[in-house]
Design an enzyme around this catalytic site. Sequence first.
Site, PDB file in Angstrom:
ATOM      1  N   CYS A 181      92.721  41.409  64.564  1.00 26.01           N
ATOM      2  CA  CYS A 181      93.245  40.296  63.776  1.00 26.01           C
ATOM      3  C   CYS A 181      93.675  39.143  64.681  1.00 26.01           C
ATOM      4  O   CYS A 181      92.846  38.484  65.285  1.00 26.01           O
ATOM      5  CB  CYS A 181      94.390  40.777  62.881  1.00 26.01           C
ATOM      6  SG  CYS A 181      94.813  39.584  61.615  1.00 26.01           S
ATOM      7  N   GLU A 240      94.520  50.176  62.056  1.00 32.59           N
ATOM      8  CA  GLU A 240      95.778  50.834  62.446  1.00 32.59           C
ATOM      9  C   GLU A 240      96.796  50.802  61.306  1.00 32.59           C
ATOM     10  O   GLU A 240      97.777  51.542  61.342  1.00 32.59           O
ATOM     11  CB  GLU A 240      96.344  50.173  63.722  1.00 32.59           C
ATOM     12  CG  GLU A 240      97.187  48.922  63.529  1.00 32.59           C
ATOM     13  CD  GLU A 240      96.397  47.677  63.161  1.00 32.59           C
ATOM     14  OE1 GLU A 240      95.194  47.766  62.884  1.00 32.59           O
ATOM     15  OE2 GLU A 240      97.014  46.583  63.116  1.00 32.59           O
ATOM     16  N   HIS A 280      92.417  45.630  59.884  1.00 34.69           N
ATOM     17  CA  HIS A 280      93.469  46.408  60.540  1.00 34.69           C
ATOM     18  C   HIS A 280      93.321  47.907  60.307  1.00 34.69           C
ATOM     19  O   HIS A 280      94.026  48.461  59.460  1.00 34.69           O
ATOM     20  CB  HIS A 280      94.834  46.008  59.970  1.00 34.69           C
ATOM     21  CG  HIS A 280      95.335  44.685  60.409  1.00 34.69           C
ATOM     22  ND1 HIS A 280      95.959  44.482  61.616  1.00 34.69           N
ATOM     23  CD2 HIS A 280      95.326  43.484  59.799  1.00 34.69           C
ATOM     24  CE1 HIS A 280      96.318  43.221  61.739  1.00 34.69           C
ATOM     25  NE2 HIS A 280      95.940  42.577  60.645  1.00 34.69           N
TER      26      HIS A 280
END
Lengths: 266, 982
Positions: free
Chosen positions: A96, A223, A221
């Site tokens: 990002c 994660e 994302h």
Amino acid sequence: MIPDKALIMSGYGINSEMETQEVLARAGMDSDIVHINDLIDKKQRLSDYRLLVFPGGFSYGDDTGAGNAFANRVRNNLWDDLTEFLNGDNLVLGICNGFQILANLGLVPAFNKQFKRDIALMPNHKGVLECRYVTLKPTADNIWTKGIDKIVCPVSHGEGNFSCSKETLAKLQSKKMIAFTYCKDDMKSANGEYPFNPNGSTADIAGITSENGKVLAMMPHPERAMDFVNLYDWTLQKEKMKRQGIKVPTESLNMKLFRNIVNYFS
Amino acid sequence: MAYVHRIEIRYKADPRLKVRTDRIRSLGIPIEELHLVDIYTISTVSKDFTQDELREIGLQLSNPVVQKFTVDEATQAYFDTAIEVGFLPGVTDNVGTTARQTIEDFTNRKFEPGEAVYTSHLYFVCGKLTPDVLNTLTSTLANPLVNRVHVKTRQEYGTSGMDRVVPFVELHELPTAEPVDLSLEEQELIQIGKEGILDPVTGQRRGPLALDLAQLHAIRDYFKAIGRIPTDVEIESLAQTWSEHCKHTIFASAMDEDVPKGLYKTFIQAATNKIRAEKGDKDICLSVFSDNSGGIIFDDEYLVTHKVETHNSPSALDPFGGALTGIVGVNRDTIGFGLGAKPCINIYGFCVGDPDTNPVLFRGKDQSNPILTPRRILDGVVAGVGVGGNCSGIPTPQGFVWFDDRYCGKPLVFAGTVGVMPRKNADRNLYEKQARPGDRIVVIGGRVGKDGIHGATFSSEALDPASPVTAVQIGDPITQKKVSDVIVKEARDKGLYTSITDNGAGGISCSVAEMAKECNGCHVVLDKVPLKYPGMAPWEIWISESQERMTLAVPPEKIDELMDLLGRREVEGTVIGTFTDTGRCVVEFNGTTVMDIELSFLHDGLPVKHLKTSSSSPEASEPVPGCPENLGDTLKTMLHRKNICSKEFISIQYDHTVQGGHVLGPVQGIGRVQGVATLTKVVASSKKGVGLSQSLFPSYSEIDSYRMAIACIDTAIRGLIAIGVPLESIAILDNFCWCSSDEPERLDQLKAAVRGCYDGATGFMTPFISGKDSMFNDFSGFDADNNRVRVSVPPTLLISSIGVHPDVTKAVSLDAKIEGDLVYLIGETREELGGSEYFVQICGANSAAGTVPHIEIPAVKARYEKLTHAILHDLVASAFPVTHGGLAVALAKVAIAGRLGMDITIPGDGRSDLLLFSETLGRFVVTIAPDNKRPFERTMGPDAVLIGRVSGKNLQISGKKQILSVPVSELEAAYKKPFGGY
């Protein structure tokens, strides 16, 4: 845990360092969250690490273009350390805001190891931040995407609209540097269609690698969707699995991406 | 002499051009296209830049792949009108600050005082516009309170372009504290209280102190007794500390004969005390009412905090800036809790006028100072909370918008933050703090300017023509993010300070004086306070509400370590004085004492008030509308109502996934319906999660404010029950946004509502842990014909709930899951439609009559406990509370979210429309797998009534005969249409 460690960059509005540390730890890699000023002041050294992560965030509030001001700070203060790191057998991951920083630094696509700006992440077509879950298809087989069929995770950015010249796009395609593209739920190409392609990115590009494959930069994302319960539709999936007698998993398939990193160093 | 250069940057092909143009056109402004150029104006004094350097700077501030720029040359383009919008002098310019830092880094040279980079936007308008339309466009692009605007025609623009403007601040305030003699006639005293101290230089009043006559008399008498005249610093300081905003005088004052200790102590605090005592070792509270936020137990290791603030008055004037400072302000209430909690969830709530209306009202006479349109206010507050949360890396999953035309003059902006922190660190309880005599007073973060002066006193008054311009502030989330990170991720756990608090209302005058209570004294040297620009008066420095500042108490032996850390994180920190044990608040400036007041007078010297209420609620008869013929169409109309339809355009602009804890977000199901509760993991290693919900029923208030309060509490709790959060883990927060609180009738409604809060909280055993009130949400101004107009918000109570989910893998979302599942209605339905969305739809907004829903709490409480048991034992596939719009709306939302039809037969033999749209409390729509029928029914008992199953593509509802049958796709379209274009 493997012996090699990751450096997670922080400071000036980067904000996803803690979940990035958590996901790496679950995959089997220790990390330190290091403020960029401590690298500039030589209190910590990049050369002590094998993986450099630029996590998500809003460095400098996206002022002067997302990732741009932080990239300037890196370029104006840490450039020599960074190029030395890139020359070693090390990996760099940008997620990002991290992608935006890497793009402004020219670490991707870095054709012929020329670190210049060849791509841009422009403001989203809709002109505002867009936070929603997207489906990604791996479109190259590399150290990052090995064994991954799909990634389902959030995007959350105001400037993720991938843009480059036709020549650059052709090179990215021919050199198999496009790591992930946005696609529909059934894995068919998004074809630019909103909201599957959430920002208007050229060729539905969600993530690319550097030419040598050691740097991965992606807008979504993974994660933030490490647990099964982080997935958008997990309650529906859970009901279906229960009725079919399938065991409900605890972690999401996105963990594979981070295990690939650990495997690379193992 | 200053060197001024101008860099103009534009996209080669702007991806936002179409959206930007369409948006302006949708507001009725007939432009052809609207192009945007970013301008950086660089102003230096000591050194000029070469053209080569400027070109390099241009490259660093732009992206050559997609942008181009000019240096000291006008951008050439086709257009008819050029409009440049910049900031007024002194307004926070975040982008300018970042650009300055980039240039400093690049040139390896720091800018000196007086040197800066200023940003502005240059709009090129294609299309011929009349002067009136051009004015409308300009007022859409700029807010006169914070922006400067320059307009040129294409011809005037020529080849030289726009002028180079440097919005430099020049101040010449008196650098001394002025004595203010209060031995005056009452009329003059009243004027000082309402309009402020007369400034000896300008001859103008300095802005409202919001002190009444009794308070001014108390101040006068105090200084008479000590034998001197007060200074302006002292009076301004007392006005801040004694403001309604800070002291909550209406909640603290005795009321009538039966509430001698005031509403807060008698009902809110007493409820919490009673619950805590009864729960004994099951008490969940750790820190209530005393700190910046309330804190409850998360698990053995962690606690979570919650606090909800309002920022109404500033948001009426500058919606973006007001909402932004609202959210980053309440973030600081988290960082300032205990020794510093980490902000982990933001919530929001907006009460605004209908954005499709355009009320013509003015703050001043002769059509001067018009109010902003509801659409502009909505757009601004949505953007403000978004920028605040997104830039700070705090997820914002939870929120609401409520529309009522009575919010057009004064919108309500609620902003809340949940924090998380370990309960202990190295044997210190992190939720406790104690400044000690000798500790240094350290202010960290942003610098002080004229922004936000009189914010606390201003929000204690109704908005009127004299509302101060300097109350407007713009937040700088990145500066605050740096402050937050250095506190909660580094300094706290190194033990570098003994106490911390936020600088909110009243600035350091309030934060330092508040902390001084912990050790009984303080001594401040105002000259040390870092300023944005020179020339401010001491009273301004003392009370300024400039943003992003925290105040710390730092032991002398820790100062060096703290300062070193702050320096390395590029966070400015300054020692501005010392905490003492003298019992006094002493302030000096320029070698002179400008304030010296006993702390006891400062905090407790304000005169006690005794408020009287009087009941006036007229008995109105139950409205009797006819039953519509086609209830399918009526249902679609209801889903189309702005208070019921999807506001997903906000949810997706707000990052609700950062920090990686998303479990149940703002929209749920493949049909994407907004839930009423969200669930977030805040400790990665724990299976527990934090559930949040909110509730308000402003449309019930004028009919029965007691029941309104009960409804708020029940609904806020019920939202959490539906996702599986057990009742015993839930705590609640109250935010009262009242109107005209000097009127006995309004106070009567308030008293009833607070009594409802007590009965609701103690009934459910859910303690209040924090609260806030804002008592004068009235607009007073003029219509176009100079008639006085007053618009008061409906008495509004927001109840926010927070609870700990024991195992997030057991959480339940609202969407119908699988064809064939059984549908249950939990809880009986009565004809309770007073103030309901249905009656407002059918009878109009002013039909304040009818039966407001009410519940027997013990029965409902037992029902909730049973449902929790069923959810935590995996018996439930979906659950959704029945709220605004009643059963039919709830069924429709469950069906839309699952994109599945339902075949429903409702029990009861009343009128179909009343059964479908009654807002009886305590109810849920639940779906379960058929295999779970027996255990589910055994668990729930008679509270659960099987009403149908998930099947087909339509929502079909029958009573004794078919009532309606509508394709779910049509319901979804109705639900999503109203804000489809936003």
